[in-house]
Design a protein around this motif. Structure first.
Motif, PDB file in Angstrom:
ATOM      1  N   ALA A   1     -36.306 -46.894  19.181  1.00  0.00           N
ATOM      2  CA  ALA A   1     -36.058 -48.025  18.283  1.00  0.00           C
ATOM      3  C   ALA A   1     -35.125 -47.513  17.200  1.00  0.00           C
ATOM      4  CB  ALA A   1     -37.364 -48.525  17.673  1.00  0.00           C
ATOM      5  N   SER A   2     -33.913 -48.060  17.138  1.00  0.00           N
ATOM      6  CA  SER A   2     -32.939 -47.606  16.150  1.00  0.00           C
ATOM      7  C   SER A   2     -32.345 -48.792  15.418  1.00  0.00           C
ATOM      8  CB  SER A   2     -31.813 -46.816  16.823  1.00  0.00           C
ATOM      9  OG  SER A   2     -32.161 -45.450  16.926  1.00  0.00           O
ATOM     10  N   CYS A   3     -32.313 -48.706  14.119  1.00  0.00           N
ATOM     11  CA  CYS A   3     -31.831 -49.830  13.310  1.00  0.00           C
ATOM     12  C   CYS A   3     -30.857 -49.357  12.237  1.00  0.00           C
ATOM     13  CB  CYS A   3     -33.002 -50.523  12.627  1.00  0.00           C
ATOM     14  SG  CYS A   3     -34.100 -51.337  13.792  1.00  0.00           S
ATOM     15  N   GLY A   4     -29.986 -50.283  11.846  1.00  0.00           N
ATOM     16  CA  GLY A   4     -29.086 -50.015  10.729  1.00  0.00           C
ATOM     17  C   GLY A   4     -27.708 -49.560  11.173  1.00  0.00           C
ATOM     18  N   SER A   5     -26.699 -50.036  10.444  1.00  0.00           N
ATOM     19  CA  SER A   5     -25.305 -49.721  10.818  1.00  0.00           C
ATOM     20  C   SER A   5     -25.019 -48.226  10.676  1.00  0.00           C
ATOM     21  CB  SER A   5     -24.336 -50.543   9.955  1.00  0.00           C
ATOM     22  OG  SER A   5     -24.682 -50.380   8.600  1.00  0.00           O
ATOM     23  N   SER A   6     -25.852 -47.509   9.909  1.00  0.00           N
ATOM     24  CA  SER A   6     -25.625 -46.057   9.781  1.00  0.00           C
ATOM     25  C   SER A   6     -25.849 -45.348  11.116  1.00  0.00           C
ATOM     26  CB  SER A   6     -26.573 -45.467   8.719  1.00  0.00           C
ATOM     27  OG  SER A   6     -27.916 -45.577   9.159  1.00  0.00           O
TER      28      SER A   6
ATOM     29  N   LEU B   1     -32.472 -52.120  19.660  1.00  0.00           N
ATOM     30  CA  LEU B   1     -31.491 -51.916  18.592  1.00  0.00           C
ATOM     31  C   LEU B   1     -31.367 -53.194  17.780  1.00  0.00           C
ATOM     32  CD1 LEU B   1     -28.648 -50.359  20.804  1.00  0.00           C
ATOM     33  CD2 LEU B   1     -30.276 -49.091  19.359  1.00  0.00           C
ATOM     34  N   ASP B   2     -31.158 -53.049  16.500  1.00  0.00           N
ATOM     35  CA  ASP B   2     -30.773 -54.247  15.756  1.00  0.00           C
ATOM     36  C   ASP B   2     -29.244 -54.344  15.813  1.00  0.00           C
ATOM     37  OD1 ASP B   2     -30.848 -53.226  12.216  1.00  0.00           O
ATOM     38  OD2 ASP B   2     -29.776 -52.415  13.949  1.00  0.00           O
ATOM     39  N   LYS B   3     -28.718 -55.455  15.300  1.00  0.00           N
ATOM     40  CA  LYS B   3     -27.265 -55.688  15.435  1.00  0.00           C
ATOM     41  C   LYS B   3     -26.445 -54.613  14.733  1.00  0.00           C
ATOM     42  CE  LYS B   3     -27.238 -60.611  16.407  1.00  0.00           C
ATOM     43  NZ  LYS B   3     -27.215 -61.974  15.828  1.00  0.00           N
ATOM     44  N   GLY B   4     -26.969 -54.091  13.651  1.00  0.00           N
ATOM     45  CA  GLY B   4     -26.245 -53.044  12.927  1.00  0.00           C
ATOM     46  C   GLY B   4     -26.100 -51.782  13.761  1.00  0.00           C
ATOM     47  N   ALA B   5     -27.185 -51.364  14.359  1.00  0.00           N
ATOM     48  CA  ALA B   5     -27.148 -50.124  15.154  1.00  0.00           C
ATOM     49  C   ALA B   5     -26.329 -50.306  16.425  1.00  0.00           C
ATOM     50  CB  ALA B   5     -28.574 -49.700  15.506  1.00  0.00           C
ATOM     51  N   ALA B   6     -26.249 -51.559  16.908  1.00  0.00           N
ATOM     52  CA  ALA B   6     -25.518 -51.831  18.164  1.00  0.00           C
ATOM     53  C   ALA B   6     -24.066 -52.222  17.918  1.00  0.00           C
ATOM     54  CB  ALA B   6     -26.209 -52.962  18.918  1.00  0.00           C
ATOM     55  N   SER B   7     -23.652 -52.215  16.646  1.00  0.00           N
ATOM     56  CA  SER B   7     -22.364 -52.852  16.302  1.00  0.00           C
ATOM     57  C   SER B   7     -21.142 -52.112  16.848  1.00  0.00           C
ATOM     58  CB  SER B   7     -22.238 -52.971  14.769  1.00  0.00           C
ATOM     59  OG  SER B   7     -22.389 -51.677  14.187  1.00  0.00           O
ATOM     60  N   LYS B   8     -21.313 -50.869  17.287  1.00  0.00           N
ATOM     61  CA  LYS B   8     -20.155 -50.137  17.812  1.00  0.00           C
ATOM     62  C   LYS B   8     -20.192 -50.012  19.339  1.00  0.00           C
ATOM     63  CE  LYS B   8     -18.287 -48.565  13.748  1.00  0.00           C
ATOM     64  NZ  LYS B   8     -18.529 -47.257  13.084  1.00  0.00           N
ATOM     65  N   LEU B   9     -21.182 -50.622  19.959  1.00  0.00           N
ATOM     66  CA  LEU B   9     -21.259 -50.553  21.428  1.00  0.00           C
ATOM     67  C   LEU B   9     -20.121 -51.354  22.040  1.00  0.00           C
ATOM     68  CD1 LEU B   9     -25.093 -50.938  22.173  1.00  0.00           C
ATOM     69  CD2 LEU B   9     -23.694 -48.876  22.365  1.00  0.00           C
TER      70      LEU B   9
END
Ligand SMILES: O=C(O)[C@H](O)[C@@H](O)[C@H](O)[C@H](O)COP(=O)(O)O
Length: 244
Positions: free
Chosen positions: A192-197, A230-238
């Motif tokens: 479980a990974s969250c956040g744009s960082s 993943l939340d959208k932040g963590a997935a934003s570079k996929l």
């Protein structure tokens, strides 16, 4: 090894809910089929998610056997102690017997604590290599998981099922961690990974092919599944964002 199942969710709260839902579903299925559920919990944000969601779970806690994917070698009263975080925020809120939770013995040296942990694993997994029903994993910004860090010799461990580390780049330095022989024998590993960082490292782990993969990318159960919430932040570079 099947490709990871990646679920991209709106918010951290939804990620937390889906993680807990999955863990409880796997638990109730294992209890129905085998009368026992074996799980490894991680520290960090995974602890927050599980402590938020599991107290209200509808499950037979007496059949749960709870280990830690990694644990800091600190006294139980140290705020860094993952076991104590779970004890205060989950274990004391559900009908779970202490004898079914397996913390480190911080009074031993970290090496002896690792050996003692291997012994404890053997009391539940009596026929050799532990096969956890679920390992709940986090991933650090450097791609570490458990206390397995990029470039660390422990990544190459093939015999020990858990081991001590005394030079963790993430403080505190002394920890005990499950190793890949155990991790990759699990039936289910869920991140479980969250956040744009986390976006860059998530993209690297999930999409970049490397001849020296990061620890989180090495989680590839030989006969099991890998799930990423993943939340959208963590997935934003996929690049191939796969929404289930
Ligand atoms: O005890 C620990 O330090 C954790 O087990 C560790 O492996 C964690 O899972 C990652 O550091 C990710 O932590 P976050 O999800 O909080 O970033």
């Amino acid at each position: 090894m099947a490709s990871p199942l990646v679920e991209i969710l709106d918010t951290e709260e939804v990620v937390s809910g889906k993680l807990c839902e999955l863990v409880v579903s796997k638990a109730n299925s294992a209890i129905k089929n085998r009368g026992i559920f074996t799980v490894g919990f991680s520290g960090g944000s995974a602890a927050k998610f599980l402590c938020d969601g599991l107290p209200k779970a509808c499950t037979d806690w007496s059949k749960w056997r709870i280990f830690f994917c990694d644990e800091r070698h600190v006294p139980y009263d140290d705020p860094e102690c993952t076991y104590s975080i779970y004890k205060s925020n989950l274990f004391t809120k559900v009908p779970l017997s202490e004898e079914h939770v397996f913390p480190l013995n911080p009074d031993l040296s970290v090496e002896d604590a690792a050996e003692d942990y291997v012994r404890k694993l053997g009391t539940v997994f009596t026929d050799g290599l532990p096969r956890f029903d679920v390992l709940v994993l986090g991933m650090g910004p450097d791609g570490h998981t458990c206390s397995l860090f990029p470039g660390h010799p422990l990544l190459k461990e093939t015999k020990k099922i858990a081991a001590a580390i005394s030079d963790s780049p993430k403080p505190p330095p002394k920890r005990v961690t499950l190793t890949f022989p155990t991790i990759n024998n699990a039936a289910c590993a869920v991140f479980a990974s969250c956040g744009s960082s986390k976006a860059d490292i998530v993209q690297q782990v999930l999409e970049d092919k490397s001849d020296n993969p990061l620890p989180a990318a090495r989680v590839q159960p030989t006969d099991g599944e890998v799930i990423w919430f993943l939340d959208k932040g963590a997935a934003s570079k996929l690049k191939q964002a796969s929404q289930l």
